[in-house]
Design an enzyme around this catalytic site. Sequence first.
Site, short mmCIF file in Angstrom:
data_model
loop_
_atom_site.label_atom_id
_atom_site.label_comp_id
_atom_site.label_asym_id
_atom_site.label_seq_id
_atom_site.Cartn_x
_atom_site.Cartn_y
_atom_site.Cartn_z
N LYS A 108 0.85 -1.21 0.00
CA LYS A 108 0.00 0.00 0.00
C LYS A 108 0.88 1.26 0.00
O LYS A 108 0.66 2.20 -0.76
CB LYS A 108 -0.92 -0.06 1.22
N GLY A 165 -2.31 16.94 -2.80
CA GLY A 165 -2.78 17.19 -1.43
C GLY A 165 -3.53 15.96 -0.97
O GLY A 165 -3.28 14.85 -1.44
N CYS A 185 -3.86 11.33 2.07
CA CYS A 185 -3.09 10.09 1.91
C CYS A 185 -1.63 10.30 1.53
O CYS A 185 -0.73 9.94 2.30
CB CYS A 185 -3.77 9.20 0.88
C1 UGA Z 1 -4.69 8.21 -3.22
C2 UGA Z 1 -4.44 7.03 -4.19
O1 UGA Z 1 -4.63 7.47 -5.53
C3 UGA Z 1 -5.40 5.87 -3.89
O2 UGA Z 1 -5.09 4.77 -4.72
C4 UGA Z 1 -5.23 5.47 -2.42
O3 UGA Z 1 -6.12 4.42 -2.06
C5 UGA Z 1 -5.52 6.67 -1.54
O4 UGA Z 1 -4.59 7.73 -1.87
C6 UGA Z 1 -5.35 6.28 -0.10
O5 UGA Z 1 -4.24 5.98 0.31
O6 UGA Z 1 -6.36 6.15 0.62
P1 UGA Z 1 -6.43 10.25 -3.15
O7 UGA Z 1 -5.41 10.91 -2.29
O8 UGA Z 1 -7.83 10.16 -2.65
O9 UGA Z 1 -6.00 8.71 -3.47
O10 UGA Z 1 -6.51 10.96 -4.58
P2 UGA Z 1 -5.57 10.99 -5.87
O11 UGA Z 1 -6.42 10.89 -7.07
O12 UGA Z 1 -4.47 10.02 -5.77
O13 UGA Z 1 -4.98 12.47 -5.83
C7 UGA Z 1 -4.03 12.88 -4.87
C8 UGA Z 1 -3.50 14.25 -5.22
O14 UGA Z 1 -2.64 14.16 -6.35
C9 UGA Z 1 -4.56 15.29 -5.59
O15 UGA Z 1 -4.25 16.50 -4.93
C10 UGA Z 1 -4.42 15.43 -7.10
O16 UGA Z 1 -4.81 16.71 -7.56
C11 UGA Z 1 -2.94 15.21 -7.27
N1 UGA Z 1 -2.55 14.78 -8.64
C12 UGA Z 1 -2.99 13.59 -9.13
C13 UGA Z 1 -1.72 15.59 -9.38
O17 UGA Z 1 -1.31 16.69 -8.95
N2 UGA Z 1 -1.34 15.18 -10.64
C14 UGA Z 1 -1.75 13.99 -11.15
O18 UGA Z 1 -1.35 13.66 -12.29
C15 UGA Z 1 -2.60 13.18 -10.38
#
Ligand code: UGA
Length: 440
Positions: free
Chosen positions: A207, A261, A264
């Site tokens: 994880k 942000g 997680c």
């Molecule tokens: C993340 C993981 O993607 C999940 O697989 C995991 O289960 C989860 O953490 C967890 O540990 O519970 P999450 O934090 O909800 O999920 O959302 P993400 O889609 O991963 O986005 C995280 C951040 O990365 C956001 O701020 C998003 O804007 C940013 N991001 C994402 C970017 O800046 N660039 C990208 O290309 C993708």
Amino acid sequence: MNISIFGAGYVGTTTAACFALKHQVTLIDIDPEKIKAIENRKPFFYEEGLDEIIQKVTANKSLRAIHIDSDVPASDLVFICVGTPSDSSGHIDLTQVRDVAKKLKQDLSKFARDGSILVMKSTVVPGTTRRYLNPIVQNKTKLGVAMNPEFLAQGSAVRDTLHPNRIVIGADKDWVFEKLKTFYWDFYAGQDIPILTMSLESTEFAKYASNALLATKISFANELANIVETVPNADIGEIMNVVGLDHRIMPKFLNAGIGFGGSCFPKDLKALIRFAEDNTGYSSPILQSVLNINKRRPLYLVKILREELGSLDDKKIAVLGLTFKPGTSDIREAPSLDIISALWRYGAEVYVHDPVLDQIDLRPFKRFDVKFCKDIYDCLDSAEACILVTEWAEYQKLDLSEMTSSMKKKLIIDGRRIFANKKMPSDVQYFTVGRRSKKT
Ligand code: UGA
């Protein structure tokens, strides 16, 4: 099956609601507000598609939420979905896991019966499940322990829970693997989802490894953006398109922007860094750099703004988007917090809009004297600049002439590149990340 889930947070609530589509689920928490929210058929947070499921499964009584001290039917599967935040040193704070383990140990016969499995779903550093759950089932051969991490992302949590791309089960006993595999085969009947089985510790580690690599991809794109922003005519979007089309790499999570942000990535990276240091004496330069690069990104937007406007004193700045990503009301570790606090420090009058403003916990923003706008055009009216922070679909559909028509200065600074490929009206000044801001 009877299932109980400890922790009515984002993961626990979403998992409980989805499992209740096929099973009898009891969601257990210590917070009366969270329990009341489920009783009122409305979760305490916004998550796309979740309200409808909660309404359905509470109406047919397959989901109920109760206080930890209430009567609970003994369950076949007892999932632990409590929070594992960072403590002040960045280590994982296991208080909630320890509290649940203590409760389970005290009242085991209330929560479990022969054949029950205690399943850790919270993200915990390797060794935690064995340390806290094994002693509870000690000498009871008919009880099992497993680790089954959650891979849902906020904003797509319902879809991710109903259609995961893999399921990982860690355990020591064959019957535990078999029971959980059967549970998931039945729940996901008709879907071809790989189920991987391994040790408790590999599962816990997997994880962290997944989140760390996703965060690394983002910081890699952002580090390149830092460099691209100094190179005339280069554009990070074009560059990462080329990189992502390599089948060995994939395009996802290569979007440069203002950094990641949420609850997680930041806390899991910190926990992994501290875990590595404690275990090996080795401080991971890669993981530390991922965090450092991320920290700097939000303020890049404020830098461009100050270069364009000079002093920000008493200037109205419109900020679009507060949540850390679209599809959620969560503002934990959101880049908007860093941006708004910097704008406030430089004397700006900050007006904000977010499509789910009503469902956001706005307390962290109030000390910056922020004006909250329900209407996006009130937010933009007479503003000297607009900073785009969250790529909500409704912002992506905005007509740029209409959007800027009442602005005092038609200046857009786009932290998510949502307008990067749109034709700009000639009177609009547009800047985005991963592209040189000074005129060439
Ligand atoms: C993340 C993981 O993607 C999940 O697989 C995991 O289960 C989860 O953490 C967890 O540990 O519970 P999450 O934090 O909800 O999920 O959302 P993400 O889609 O991963 O986005 C995280 C951040 O990365 C956001 O701020 C998003 O804007 C940013 N991001 C994402 C970017 O800046 N660039 C990208 O290309 C993708």
